[in-house]
Scaffold this active site. Sequence first.
Site, PDB file in Angstrom:
ATOM      1  N   ASP A  68      21.291   0.001 -71.085  1.00 17.46           N
ATOM      2  CA  ASP A  68      21.864  -0.717 -69.935  1.00 17.46           C
ATOM      3  C   ASP A  68      23.371  -0.523 -69.746  1.00 17.46           C
ATOM      4  OD1 ASP A  68      19.303  -1.662 -69.658  1.00 17.46           O
ATOM      5  OD2 ASP A  68      19.702  -3.595 -70.592  1.00 17.46           O
ATOM      6  N   GLY A 115      18.073  -1.835 -66.160  1.00 21.47           N
ATOM      7  CA  GLY A 115      19.472  -2.199 -66.402  1.00 21.47           C
ATOM      8  C   GLY A 115      19.648  -3.680 -66.651  1.00 21.47           C
ATOM      9  N   HIS A 147       9.463   2.442 -68.070  1.00 22.93           N
ATOM     10  CA  HIS A 147       9.931   2.775 -69.423  1.00 22.93           C
ATOM     11  C   HIS A 147      10.150   4.256 -69.679  1.00 22.93           C
ATOM     12  CE1 HIS A 147       8.922  -1.397 -69.849  1.00 22.93           C
ATOM     13  NE2 HIS A 147       9.611  -1.405 -70.972  1.00 22.93           N
TER      14      HIS A 147
HETATM   15  O1  F6P Z   1      17.602  -3.716 -72.265  1.00 22.97           O
HETATM   16  C1  F6P Z   1      16.853  -2.564 -72.065  1.00 22.97           C
HETATM   17  C2  F6P Z   1      15.766  -2.795 -71.041  1.00 22.97           C
HETATM   18  O2  F6P Z   1      15.053  -1.585 -70.874  1.00 22.97           O
HETATM   19  C3  F6P Z   1      16.242  -3.329 -69.693  1.00 22.97           C
HETATM   20  O3  F6P Z   1      16.799  -2.327 -68.883  1.00 22.97           O
HETATM   21  C4  F6P Z   1      14.981  -3.942 -69.162  1.00 22.97           C
HETATM   22  O4  F6P Z   1      15.278  -5.019 -68.298  1.00 22.97           O
HETATM   23  C5  F6P Z   1      14.291  -4.465 -70.403  1.00 22.97           C
HETATM   24  O5  F6P Z   1      14.855  -3.768 -71.505  1.00 22.97           O
HETATM   25  C6  F6P Z   1      12.799  -4.264 -70.408  1.00 22.97           C
HETATM   26  O6  F6P Z   1      12.291  -4.874 -71.541  1.00 22.97           O
HETATM   27  P1  F6P Z   1      10.782  -4.689 -72.074  1.00 22.97           P
HETATM   28  O7  F6P Z   1      10.722  -3.335 -72.730  1.00 22.97           O
HETATM   29  O8  F6P Z   1      10.621  -5.787 -73.050  1.00 22.97           O
HETATM   30  O9  F6P Z   1       9.910  -4.747 -70.881  1.00 22.97           O
END
Ligand code: F6P
Length: 366
Positions: free
Chosen positions: A152, A195, A284
Amino acid sequence: KKRIAILTSGGDSPGMSAAVRAVVRQTLASECTAYAVYEGYQGLVDGGNMIKEMSWEDVRGWISEGGTLIGTARCKAFMERAGRLTAANNMIEKGIDALVVCGGDGSLTGADKFRAEWPSLMDELVSTGKRTKEEVKSHRHLNIVGLVGSIDNDLSGTDATIGCYSSLQRICQAIDYIDATAFSHQRAFVIEVMGRHCGWLALMAGVSCGADFIFIPEKPPSENWEAEMFSIVKKHREMGKRKTIIVVAEGAHDRQLNPVTAGMVKDLLSQKVGLDTRVTTLGHVQRGGPPCCYDRMLATLQGVEAVNAVLESTPETPSPVICIVENKIVRKPLLDAIAKTKEVAANIEKRDFAAAMRGRDAEFEE
Ligand code: F6P
């Protein structure tokens, strides 16, 4: 001879494995013993073979690996004192008195809390009979050093976090792919990027890919943003552009003050501008894959500095976080960096965007 452990925590980011490699190898090069804690703080709580002594060969090739090869977790048990007490006991068991934590601001806050509590955790281990006075005698002080691993790029005080440039590269690549199909069909695409509460990835990707319009949490749309967006999109089309790319940061719509969503933008472009529009949420894919060269370098230089910081620290030194500022690797007080980061989020909530941006670039020294 110090025993230094590294763990990765929170969301993974490209370059975390390179950071583990650097910490392990610099620890060994400094004639200390290196440990890796598997699955983030959960591994500290579980102990046993989740805390593994590492050799030089154990991390071979890790510099170019995506994600984190020692695993990560968002651990609930460590948020409770009981969990931290168990973690402390496991560390004493292995004789570990220095911990390098690579993660985002939440993970680093947890680390500093652990350090602040450490003397009282030692007392409790003795008073409950889990450890003898002798055993905790040489562990009165816990050494914590933070490395910022996050895609981020949201931590105040550092120009880049480990992983952010790899993620940016991935996003730009994905937008390039979308460009080709958008061009072919003369379509519009609304692309949502990650982000969390920070618009850095969206802004940089939008600029790098020549997006027509960008939505970020730090600069919510004006009252007449719809008309503004229509006029820009139409102008670009009149100039001969066959595609329209709108980048929306995920954080641009997670608060009431700024309710623009990718779906809303799509409907507007379809209904009011008559463009055949699609939404793509990159997800992701932005976080996985091998780190770019910059992140490999950053993780390596910062990992080395983290071990040096451990070796030079005294009980009086505040826990440092390793940053990069104007291309130099520097140490800053961990708590100041976290406090500034929280202040930025509060200023965005208050709509004081100028203060928020000043906070992101804040300068504070160790
Ligand atoms: O902090 C990294 C991040 O990928 C953010 O950009 C996003 O909001 C969050 O983690 C997503 O988290 P998770 O993998 O738990 O869905």
